[in-house]
Design a protein around this motif. Structure first.
Motif, PDB file in Angstrom:
ATOM      1  N   PRO A  38      19.148  -0.260   3.607  1.00 20.83           N
ATOM      2  CA  PRO A  38      17.730  -0.575   3.738  1.00 20.83           C
ATOM      3  C   PRO A  38      17.271  -0.481   5.195  1.00 20.83           C
ATOM      4  N   THR A  39      16.189   0.257   5.406  1.00 21.31           N
ATOM      5  CA  THR A  39      15.663   0.415   6.750  1.00 21.31           C
ATOM      6  C   THR A  39      14.309  -0.256   6.888  1.00 21.31           C
ATOM      7  N   GLY A  40      13.837  -0.856   5.856  1.00 17.53           N
ATOM      8  CA  GLY A  40      12.522  -1.491   5.883  1.00 17.53           C
ATOM      9  C   GLY A  40      11.467  -0.532   5.384  1.00 17.53           C
ATOM     10  N   PRO A  41      10.293  -1.055   5.102  1.00 16.47           N
ATOM     11  CA  PRO A  41       9.231  -0.212   4.561  1.00 16.47           C
ATOM     12  C   PRO A  41       8.711   0.776   5.605  1.00 16.47           C
ATOM     13  N   ASP A  42       8.175   1.867   5.116  1.00 20.72           N
ATOM     14  CA  ASP A  42       7.612   2.905   5.971  1.00 20.72           C
ATOM     15  C   ASP A  42       6.404   2.351   6.728  1.00 20.72           C
ATOM     16  N   ALA A  43       6.439   2.452   8.041  1.00 23.45           N
ATOM     17  CA  ALA A  43       5.383   1.883   8.891  1.00 23.45           C
ATOM     18  C   ALA A  43       4.024   2.530   8.625  1.00 23.45           C
ATOM     19  N   LYS A  44       3.999   3.824   8.342  1.00 26.88           N
ATOM     20  CA  LYS A  44       2.727   4.511   8.068  1.00 26.88           C
ATOM     21  C   LYS A  44       2.102   4.003   6.767  1.00 26.88           C
ATOM     22  N   THR A  45       2.940   3.761   5.784  1.00 23.36           N
ATOM     23  CA  THR A  45       2.438   3.245   4.507  1.00 23.36           C
ATOM     24  C   THR A  45       1.899   1.828   4.684  1.00 23.36           C
ATOM     25  N   VAL A  46       2.616   1.013   5.429  1.00 23.84           N
ATOM     26  CA  VAL A  46       2.166  -0.363   5.693  1.00 23.84           C
ATOM     27  C   VAL A  46       0.821  -0.337   6.418  1.00 23.84           C
ATOM     28  N   LYS A 169      -1.322   2.162  -7.684  1.00 25.13           N
ATOM     29  CA  LYS A 169      -0.046   2.383  -8.378  1.00 25.13           C
ATOM     30  C   LYS A 169       1.153   2.005  -7.493  1.00 25.13           C
ATOM     31  N   ILE A 170       1.109   0.791  -7.012  1.00 23.06           N
ATOM     32  CA  ILE A 170       2.215   0.239  -6.221  1.00 23.06           C
ATOM     33  C   ILE A 170       3.290  -0.180  -7.221  1.00 23.06           C
ATOM     34  N   ASP A 171       4.125   0.801  -7.608  1.00 21.76           N
ATOM     35  CA  ASP A 171       5.067   0.521  -8.681  1.00 21.76           C
ATOM     36  C   ASP A 171       6.508   0.928  -8.372  1.00 21.76           C
ATOM     37  N   THR A 172       6.779   1.327  -7.134  1.00 17.98           N
ATOM     38  CA  THR A 172       8.163   1.614  -6.757  1.00 17.98           C
ATOM     39  C   THR A 172       8.632   0.542  -5.783  1.00 17.98           C
ATOM     40  N   GLN A 173       9.926   0.429  -5.632  1.00 18.55           N
ATOM     41  CA  GLN A 173      10.483  -0.575  -4.716  1.00 18.55           C
ATOM     42  C   GLN A 173       9.985  -0.340  -3.290  1.00 18.55           C
ATOM     43  N   GLU A 174       9.927   0.938  -2.876  1.00 21.17           N
ATOM     44  CA  GLU A 174       9.490   1.259  -1.515  1.00 21.17           C
ATOM     45  C   GLU A 174       8.038   0.838  -1.301  1.00 21.17           C
ATOM     46  N   MET A 176       6.325  -1.370  -3.079  1.00 22.35           N
ATOM     47  CA  MET A 176       6.212  -2.829  -3.178  1.00 22.35           C
ATOM     48  C   MET A 176       6.616  -3.490  -1.855  1.00 22.35           C
ATOM     49  N   ALA A 177       7.650  -2.949  -1.219  1.00 20.31           N
ATOM     50  CA  ALA A 177       8.081  -3.488   0.073  1.00 20.31           C
ATOM     51  C   ALA A 177       7.007  -3.255   1.128  1.00 20.31           C
ATOM     52  N   ALA A 178       6.381  -2.079   1.102  1.00 18.18           N
ATOM     53  CA  ALA A 178       5.314  -1.778   2.064  1.00 18.18           C
ATOM     54  C   ALA A 178       4.116  -2.697   1.829  1.00 18.18           C
ATOM     55  N   ALA A 179       3.747  -2.904   0.572  1.00 23.78           N
ATOM     56  CA  ALA A 179       2.617  -3.788   0.246  1.00 23.78           C
ATOM     57  C   ALA A 179       2.914  -5.219   0.679  1.00 23.78           C
ATOM     58  N   ALA A 180       4.160  -5.639   0.536  1.00 25.14           N
ATOM     59  CA  ALA A 180       4.526  -6.995   0.946  1.00 25.14           C
ATOM     60  C   ALA A 180       4.422  -7.146   2.467  1.00 25.14           C
ATOM     61  N   GLU A 181       4.672  -6.080   3.216  1.00 23.86           N
ATOM     62  CA  GLU A 181       4.571  -6.115   4.674  1.00 23.86           C
ATOM     63  C   GLU A 181       3.135  -6.002   5.166  1.00 23.86           C
ATOM     64  N   ALA A 182       2.263  -5.447   4.351  1.00 25.86           N
ATOM     65  CA  ALA A 182       0.864  -5.258   4.741  1.00 25.86           C
ATOM     66  C   ALA A 182       0.158  -6.615   4.716  1.00 25.86           C
ATOM     67  N   LYS A 183      -0.030  -7.198   5.876  1.00 24.48           N
ATOM     68  CA  LYS A 183      -0.557  -8.572   5.991  1.00 24.48           C
ATOM     69  C   LYS A 183      -1.956  -8.705   5.391  1.00 24.48           C
ATOM     70  N   LYS A 184      -2.783  -7.669   5.511  1.00 25.32           N
ATOM     71  CA  LYS A 184      -4.163  -7.761   5.030  1.00 25.32           C
ATOM     72  C   LYS A 184      -4.262  -7.606   3.526  1.00 25.32           C
ATOM     73  N   CYS A 185      -3.144  -7.265   2.882  1.00 23.13           N
ATOM     74  CA  CYS A 185      -3.134  -7.144   1.425  1.00 23.13           C
ATOM     75  C   CYS A 185      -2.682  -8.446   0.758  1.00 23.13           C
ATOM     76  N   ALA A 186      -2.234  -9.394   1.565  1.00 19.87           N
ATOM     77  CA  ALA A 186      -1.784 -10.671   1.021  1.00 19.87           C
ATOM     78  C   ALA A 186      -2.990 -11.501   0.605  1.00 19.87           C
ATOM     79  N   PRO A 187      -2.857 -12.231  -0.478  1.00 19.01           N
ATOM     80  CA  PRO A 187      -3.968 -13.103  -0.892  1.00 19.01           C
ATOM     81  C   PRO A 187      -4.299 -14.099   0.219  1.00 19.01           C
ATOM     82  N   ALA A 188      -5.568 -14.277   0.431  1.00 17.80           N
ATOM     83  CA  ALA A 188      -6.020 -15.178   1.516  1.00 17.80           C
ATOM     84  C   ALA A 188      -5.940 -16.620   1.124  1.00 17.80           C
TER      85      ALA A 188
END
Length: 188
Positions: A38-46, A169-174, A176-188
């Protein structure tokens, strides 16, 4: 008898030692790093997800914050409606600008979702700006009615914007990991 056994063991030892063949080398094991480490989520996607979420959820938050500061039960006047439409046009315009500034989507189908959002917020911005202009040109009942309809149009993005993660369509592990890292996508 002990001497005989010792002599046989010594003979075997000398025979194998003097045969000229080196003893077998110990087996070496080399470990290579796994390519699936694991190298972490893709920075461009995040970053792209943060941009989309920040624009859309930023509009919703700004709109809700602005609405909560308004006094309830006050009469809708031409001046108040002009101001409201100007503010709402600004909120929607910011979303359009923020989304337009994003690079192409690293997510399959992401550009189509982005275009749909841009179209939706452009319609809200334009409706608010047009309603405000009509009020500035005329204070008649038709202009007031059009301005109220324009206010309704500024609310459509709030009520009609799909939940972004399923829409993207955030439905792959990669992803999902990127979405979890995207701070502005987290519920407020």
């Amino acid at each position: 008898m002990k001497t005989k056994l010792l002599l046989i063991a010594l003979t075997l030892f000398v025979t194998t030692a003097c045969s000229g063949e080196p003893p077998p080398a110990p087996a070496t094991v080399t470990a290579t790093p796994s390519s699936s480490a694991p190298t972490g989520p893709d920075a461009k996607t995040v970053a792209w997800l943060d941009g989309v979420c920040g624009a859309v959820y930023g509009y919703m938050k700004a709109s809700n914050d602005y609405a909560s500061k308004q006094r309830s039960g006050t009469e809708v006047t031409r001046g108040a409606l002009k101001e409201e439409l100007g503010v709402r046009a600004g909120f929607a315009g910011k979303v359009v600008d923020d989304l337009a500034a994003l690079p192409p989507s690293p997510i399959p189908g992401g550009d189509a979702v982005k275009k749909s959002l841009v179209d939706q917020y452009t319609a809200a911005r334009d409706a608010a700006a047009t309603g405000k202009q009509r009020l500035e040109k005329s204070g008649n009942d038709a202009a007031m009615d059009a301005a109220i309809k324009a206010m309704d149009a500024t609310q459509k993005p709030i009520t009609e914007t799909p939940d972004l993660m399923p829409a993207l369509k955030i439905d792959t592990q990669e992803l999902m990991a990127a979405a979890a890292e995207a701070k502005k996508c987290a519920p407020a």
